[in-house]
Design a protein around this motif. Structure first.
Motif, PDB file in Angstrom:
ATOM      1  N   LEU A   1      -6.060 -12.369   3.509  1.00 30.16           N
ATOM      2  CA  LEU A   1      -6.908 -11.256   3.067  1.00 30.16           C
ATOM      3  C   LEU A   1      -8.376 -11.668   3.029  1.00 30.16           C
ATOM      4  CD1 LEU A   1      -4.547  -9.804   0.379  1.00 30.16           C
ATOM      5  CD2 LEU A   1      -5.545  -8.502   2.257  1.00 30.16           C
ATOM      6  N   LYS A   2      -9.226 -10.700   3.355  1.00 29.63           N
ATOM      7  CA  LYS A   2     -10.666 -10.898   3.397  1.00 29.63           C
ATOM      8  C   LYS A   2     -11.339  -9.947   2.417  1.00 29.63           C
ATOM      9  CE  LYS A   2     -10.310 -11.704   8.396  1.00 29.63           C
ATOM     10  NZ  LYS A   2     -10.795 -11.255   9.724  1.00 29.63           N
ATOM     11  N   PRO A   3     -12.535 -10.271   1.951  1.00 28.04           N
ATOM     12  CA  PRO A   3     -13.232  -9.346   1.052  1.00 28.04           C
ATOM     13  C   PRO A   3     -13.398  -7.952   1.660  1.00 28.04           C
ATOM     14  CG  PRO A   3     -14.276 -11.483   0.985  1.00 28.04           C
ATOM     15  CD  PRO A   3     -13.235 -11.553   2.065  1.00 28.04           C
ATOM     16  N   GLU A   4     -13.544  -7.869   2.974  1.00 23.75           N
ATOM     17  CA  GLU A   4     -13.694  -6.554   3.609  1.00 23.75           C
ATOM     18  C   GLU A   4     -12.403  -5.745   3.631  1.00 23.75           C
ATOM     19  OE1 GLU A   4     -14.580  -9.551   4.832  1.00 23.75           O
ATOM     20  OE2 GLU A   4     -14.284  -9.649   7.015  1.00 23.75           O
ATOM     21  N   ASP A   5     -11.292  -6.327   3.195  1.00 24.34           N
ATOM     22  CA  ASP A   5     -10.052  -5.563   3.039  1.00 24.34           C
ATOM     23  C   ASP A   5     -10.026  -4.793   1.716  1.00 24.34           C
ATOM     24  OD1 ASP A   5      -8.335  -8.338   4.504  1.00 24.34           O
ATOM     25  OD2 ASP A   5      -8.781  -6.405   5.465  1.00 24.34           O
ATOM     26  N   THR A   6     -10.995  -5.028   0.859  1.00 21.67           N
ATOM     27  CA  THR A   6     -11.048  -4.342  -0.426  1.00 21.67           C
ATOM     28  C   THR A   6     -11.135  -2.829  -0.221  1.00 21.67           C
ATOM     29  OG1 THR A   6     -12.069  -6.202  -1.583  1.00 21.67           O
ATOM     30  CG2 THR A   6     -12.413  -4.003  -2.527  1.00 21.67           C
ATOM     31  N   ALA A   7     -10.188  -2.107  -0.817  1.00 23.63           N
ATOM     32  CA  ALA A   7     -10.115  -0.660  -0.635  1.00 23.63           C
ATOM     33  C   ALA A   7      -8.988  -0.104  -1.496  1.00 23.63           C
ATOM     34  CB  ALA A   7      -9.858  -0.314   0.822  1.00 23.63           C
ATOM     35  N   VAL A   8      -8.957   1.201  -1.573  1.00 28.20           N
ATOM     36  CA  VAL A   8      -7.775   1.879  -2.088  1.00 28.20           C
ATOM     37  C   VAL A   8      -6.857   2.107  -0.896  1.00 28.20           C
ATOM     38  CG1 VAL A   8      -6.846   3.914  -3.222  1.00 28.20           C
ATOM     39  CG2 VAL A   8      -9.062   2.984  -3.948  1.00 28.20           C
ATOM     40  N   PHE A   9      -5.634   1.662  -1.010  1.00 23.36           N
ATOM     41  CA  PHE A   9      -4.649   1.794   0.063  1.00 23.36           C
ATOM     42  C   PHE A   9      -3.738   2.974  -0.263  1.00 23.36           C
ATOM     43  CE2 PHE A   9      -4.829  -1.929   2.942  1.00 23.36           C
ATOM     44  CZ  PHE A   9      -5.931  -2.555   2.383  1.00 23.36           C
ATOM     45  N   TYR A  10      -3.571   3.852   0.726  1.00 23.06           N
ATOM     46  CA  TYR A  10      -2.762   5.041   0.573  1.00 23.06           C
ATOM     47  C   TYR A  10      -1.564   4.998   1.513  1.00 23.06           C
ATOM     48  CZ  TYR A  10      -6.881   7.033  -1.727  1.00 23.06           C
ATOM     49  OH  TYR A  10      -7.939   7.281  -2.560  1.00 23.06           O
ATOM     50  N   CYS A  11      -0.434   5.390   0.985  1.00 22.76           N
ATOM     51  CA  CYS A  11       0.764   5.578   1.786  1.00 22.76           C
ATOM     52  C   CYS A  11       0.787   7.021   2.288  1.00 22.76           C
ATOM     53  CB  CYS A  11       1.985   5.302   0.920  1.00 22.76           C
ATOM     54  SG  CYS A  11       3.565   5.530   1.734  1.00 22.76           S
ATOM     55  N   ALA A  12       1.251   7.213   3.509  1.00 25.91           N
ATOM     56  CA  ALA A  12       1.296   8.555   4.083  1.00 25.91           C
ATOM     57  C   ALA A  12       2.581   8.738   4.882  1.00 25.91           C
ATOM     58  CB  ALA A  12       0.079   8.786   4.974  1.00 25.91           C
ATOM     59  N   LEU A  13       2.987   9.992   5.029  1.00 22.88           N
ATOM     60  CA  LEU A  13       4.232  10.314   5.736  1.00 22.88           C
ATOM     61  C   LEU A  13       3.971  11.431   6.733  1.00 22.88           C
ATOM     62  CD1 LEU A  13       7.678  10.667   4.034  1.00 22.88           C
ATOM     63  CD2 LEU A  13       6.924  12.368   5.683  1.00 22.88           C
ATOM     64  N   ASP A  14       4.462  11.236   7.952  1.00 22.32           N
ATOM     65  CA  ASP A  14       4.345  12.230   9.020  1.00 22.32           C
ATOM     66  C   ASP A  14       5.745  12.626   9.444  1.00 22.32           C
ATOM     67  OD1 ASP A  14       3.072  12.106  12.470  1.00 22.32           O
ATOM     68  OD2 ASP A  14       3.912  13.737  11.282  1.00 22.32           O
ATOM     69  N   GLN A  15       6.097  13.873   9.165  1.00 23.19           N
ATOM     70  CA  GLN A  15       7.457  14.322   9.453  1.00 23.19           C
ATOM     71  C   GLN A  15       7.732  14.470  10.950  1.00 23.19           C
ATOM     72  OE1 GLN A  15       9.278  16.536   5.815  1.00 23.19           O
ATOM     73  NE2 GLN A  15       7.539  17.741   6.524  1.00 23.19           N
ATOM     74  N   ALA A  16       6.687  14.399  11.763  1.00 21.36           N
ATOM     75  CA  ALA A  16       6.877  14.506  13.203  1.00 21.36           C
ATOM     76  C   ALA A  16       6.956  13.147  13.883  1.00 21.36           C
ATOM     77  CB  ALA A  16       5.746  15.318  13.823  1.00 21.36           C
ATOM     78  N   GLY A  17       6.793  12.088  13.123  1.00 21.58           N
ATOM     79  CA  GLY A  17       6.705  10.761  13.727  1.00 21.58           C
ATOM     80  C   GLY A  17       8.036  10.074  13.913  1.00 21.58           C
ATOM     81  N   VAL A  18       8.797  10.516  14.877  1.00 20.93           N
ATOM     82  CA  VAL A  18      10.123   9.958  15.091  1.00 20.93           C
ATOM     83  C   VAL A  18      10.058   8.738  16.022  1.00 20.93           C
ATOM     84  CG1 VAL A  18      12.457  10.396  15.909  1.00 20.93           C
ATOM     85  CG2 VAL A  18      11.176  12.199  14.717  1.00 20.93           C
ATOM     86  N   TYR A  19       9.513   8.945  17.219  1.00 24.45           N
ATOM     87  CA  TYR A  19       9.485   7.854  18.206  1.00 24.45           C
ATOM     88  C   TYR A  19       8.130   7.194  18.334  1.00 24.45           C
ATOM     89  CZ  TYR A  19      13.956   9.859  19.374  1.00 24.45           C
ATOM     90  OH  TYR A  19      15.238  10.316  19.299  1.00 24.45           O
ATOM     91  N   SER A  20       7.095   7.790  17.772  1.00 23.09           N
ATOM     92  CA  SER A  20       5.766   7.201  17.800  1.00 23.09           C
ATOM     93  C   SER A  20       5.012   7.640  16.559  1.00 23.09           C
ATOM     94  CB  SER A  20       5.000   7.619  19.058  1.00 23.09           C
ATOM     95  OG  SER A  20       4.811   9.014  19.057  1.00 23.09           O
ATOM     96  N   SER A  21       3.862   7.008  16.345  1.00 20.10           N
ATOM     97  CA  SER A  21       3.093   7.300  15.136  1.00 20.10           C
ATOM     98  C   SER A  21       1.650   7.626  15.490  1.00 20.10           C
ATOM     99  CB  SER A  21       3.120   6.092  14.195  1.00 20.10           C
ATOM    100  OG  SER A  21       4.435   5.743  13.833  1.00 20.10           O
ATOM    101  N   SER A  22       1.064   8.477  14.680  1.00 21.55           N
ATOM    102  CA  SER A  22      -0.325   8.859  14.881  1.00 21.55           C
ATOM    103  C   SER A  22      -1.256   7.930  14.108  1.00 21.55           C
ATOM    104  CB  SER A  22      -0.537  10.300  14.406  1.00 21.55           C
ATOM    105  OG  SER A  22      -1.906  10.627  14.394  1.00 21.55           O
TER     106      SER A  22
END
Length: 125
Positions: free
Chosen positions: A85-106
């Motif tokens: 980890l680097k200082p520039e990784d500092t952030a709020v991290f959010y989890c997200a879900l895409d119901q259309a992402g079966v074979y690939s992801s956006s």
């Protein structure tokens, strides 16, 4: 309704490691992508990593080789292992879900249907 709950964020020294977790519950589709985004102060939310239902994984260039995304055995949990980890990784991290992402992801936040409340990751130098 779908709920996403993140955990694992905390203060860590540069060079250290963290593992974030995200658990999905509620009325999800049967197959979907789970992803992580992050937002640093004064910056826009940016894509970090995603894993499609098929198992395909995607990473931002800034984290390739340092972060690994995975899903639990039941596939309704996502993990983000963050190493070097680097200082520039500092952030709020959010989890997200895409119901259309079966074979690939956006890589685009606008394609994601549900979001968690975020977990703070702070990397000290």
């Amino acid at each position: 309704q779908v709920q996403l709950v993140e955990s694992g964020g905390r203060l860590v020294q540069a060079g250290g490691s963290l593992r974030l977790s995200c658990s999905a519950s509620g009325r999800t589709s049967s197959r979907y992508t789970m992803a992580w985004f992050r937002q640093a102060p004064g910056k826009e939310r940016e894509f970090v990593a995603a894993v499609a239902w098929s198992g395909s994984t995607y990473y931002a260039d800034s984290v390739k080789g340092r972060f690994t995304i995975s899903r639990g055995a039941t596939k309704n949990t996502s993990y983000l292992q963050m190493n070097s980890l680097k200082p520039e990784d500092t952030a709020v991290f959010y989890c997200a879900l895409d119901q259309a992402g079966v074979y690939s992801s956006s890589y685009s936040a606008s394609d994601y249907d549900y979001w968690g409340q975020g977990t703070q990751v702070t990397v000290s130098s």
